[in-house]
Write a protein that holds these residues in place. Structure first.
Motif, PDB file in Angstrom:
ATOM      1  N   LYS A  47       0.826  -1.210   0.000  1.00  0.00           N
ATOM      2  CA  LYS A  47       0.000   0.000   0.000  1.00  0.00           C
ATOM      3  C   LYS A  47       0.857   1.256   0.000  1.00  0.00           C
ATOM      4  N   ASP A  48       2.006   1.207   0.713  1.00  0.00           N
ATOM      5  CA  ASP A  48       2.893   2.373   0.738  1.00  0.00           C
ATOM      6  C   ASP A  48       3.381   2.730  -0.645  1.00  0.00           C
ATOM      7  N   LEU A  49       3.824   1.686  -1.367  1.00  0.00           N
ATOM      8  CA  LEU A  49       4.458   1.964  -2.655  1.00  0.00           C
ATOM      9  C   LEU A  49       3.461   2.062  -3.795  1.00  0.00           C
ATOM     10  N   PHE A  50       2.426   1.217  -3.794  1.00  0.00           N
ATOM     11  CA  PHE A  50       1.534   1.163  -4.945  1.00  0.00           C
ATOM     12  C   PHE A  50       0.094   1.527  -4.648  1.00  0.00           C
ATOM     13  N   GLY A  51      -0.194   2.034  -3.446  1.00  0.00           N
ATOM     14  CA  GLY A  51      -1.531   2.556  -3.176  1.00  0.00           C
ATOM     15  C   GLY A  51      -2.575   1.480  -3.002  1.00  0.00           C
ATOM     16  N   GLU A  52      -3.834   1.900  -3.121  1.00  0.00           N
ATOM     17  CA  GLU A  52      -4.950   0.985  -2.889  1.00  0.00           C
ATOM     18  C   GLU A  52      -4.935  -0.142  -3.911  1.00  0.00           C
TER      19      GLU A  52
ATOM     20  N   ALA B  38      -2.024   9.702  -5.405  1.00  0.00           N
ATOM     21  CA  ALA B  38      -1.155   9.192  -4.338  1.00  0.00           C
ATOM     22  C   ALA B  38      -1.896   8.168  -3.491  1.00  0.00           C
ATOM     23  N   GLY B  42      -0.295   5.007  -4.771  1.00  0.00           N
ATOM     24  CA  GLY B  42       0.844   5.031  -3.872  1.00  0.00           C
ATOM     25  C   GLY B  42       1.940   5.993  -4.291  1.00  0.00           C
ATOM     26  N   THR B  43       3.122   5.833  -3.677  1.00  0.00           N
ATOM     27  CA  THR B  43       4.229   6.750  -3.965  1.00  0.00           C
ATOM     28  C   THR B  43       4.686   6.599  -5.402  1.00  0.00           C
ATOM     29  N   PHE B  44       4.639   5.366  -5.919  1.00  0.00           N
ATOM     30  CA  PHE B  44       5.067   5.147  -7.299  1.00  0.00           C
ATOM     31  C   PHE B  44       4.176   5.926  -8.266  1.00  0.00           C
TER      32      PHE B  44
END
Lengths: 122, 169
Positions: A47-52, B38, B42-44
């Motif tokens: 979730k941090d890197l690629f979201g929902e 975002a 996400g951050t990517f």
């Protein structure tokens, strides 16, 4: 003569899933996680890197050992890059520094049963 | 040739509240879309989409918005638009949603589509309107737009060919 209907299956890659053997290392000792917490950790890393959308990636924990904090994960082949990159960039859990060590990755589960790197000769 | 290619997303902001569209601001909207990307990707996603992202055109009366993004990541932006459910301005929350009308490679194609779309919308409004005064006003706008259409068609047939001029930022 009437044309018979037939079905042709084309496999572009040998298998649909990829299997990863991973181990979670904490900087300090004595941190315990049960299976549900480990799964929650994986989902929050995605979730941090690629979201929902990334958190919805179907990842399965096939085995989990609480003593060594190691697990075998199964993920769809198209989602392997997402899972591996989010494991790489996962740094802290509840303000404790940790890191994922990826021991083995293979499209076949049988390959994870024997690791030639850990083989002891003689 | 090597250049950065973009995709222009023509969207319409649909809301029941009339004040929602009037309070549209391009910076507020840009921030809202970036926050939504975002959250969803996400951050990517936030990093990938924010490089070439800009709000190019905004019409507060009709609620039409033109967003620009890089061609490689326009699908991330497009898929994040349905997750925008409200517009916040000065502490007021207006529920709304984004309707994507057209995706184009240049501002010119989006403008052409918007002109045709507005003409069709005028005709639909003419059918649905009830007040006689409104009906007269819409009839006048429709006839004016038809005249403009004839003029522009004559211009096109006169000129040798349209040069593909891309607006370079």
């Amino acid at each position: 003569m009437p044309a018979t209907a037939y079905e042709r299956l084309v496999y572009k890659s040998p298998s649909e899933y990829h299997y990863m053997k991973v181990c979670l290392e904490f900087q300090e000792h004595g941190v315990g996680l049960n299976t549900a917490q480990f799964k929650q950790l994986l989902v929050s890393a995605l979730k941090d890197l690629f979201g929902e959308v990334g958190a919805a990636l179907p990842v399965d924990i096939l085995t989990y050992e609480e003593k060594t904090l190691s697990a075998i994960l199964r993920v769809c082949s198209s989602g392997l890059a997402k899972l591996w990159s989010s494991l790489t960039l996962f740094g802290t859990y509840k303000n404790k520094k940790c890191a994922f060590r990826v021991i083995q990755v293979s499209p076949f589960l049988l390959a994870l049963s024997g690791n030639s790197r850990e083989q002891v000769l003689g | 040739m090597v250049r950065f290619k973009h995709r222009y997303l023509l969207c319409e902001l649909v809301s029941e509240d009339a004040r929602c569209r009037l309070s549209l601001d391009d910076r507020v909207l840009g921030g809202l879309v970036r926050d939504t990307i975002a959250r969803v990707h996400g951050t990517f996603g936030a990093a990938a989409c924010s490089v070439g992202f800009a709000v190019r055109y905004l019409n507060a009366y009709t609620g039409v918005v033109l967003l620009r993004c890089r061609k490689d990541f326009y699908q991330l932006v497009w898929s994040a638009l349905p997750f925008i459910t409200y517009l916040e301005n000065k502490g007021h929350r207006y529920p709304c949603f984004f309707n994507t009308l057209h995706v184009g490679g240049t501002i010119r194609t989006c403008q052409k589509f918007l002109i045709q779309y507005n003409r069709r919308q005028l005709l639909i409004l003419l059918q649905n309107c009830t007040d006689e005064g409104e009906r007269e006003a819409i009839r006048k706008s429709v006839s004016r737009s038809c005249l403009l259409e004839k003029e522009s068609a004559e211009e096109l047939s006169d000129s040798a060919g349209e040069e593909a001029v891309e607006i370079v930022e």
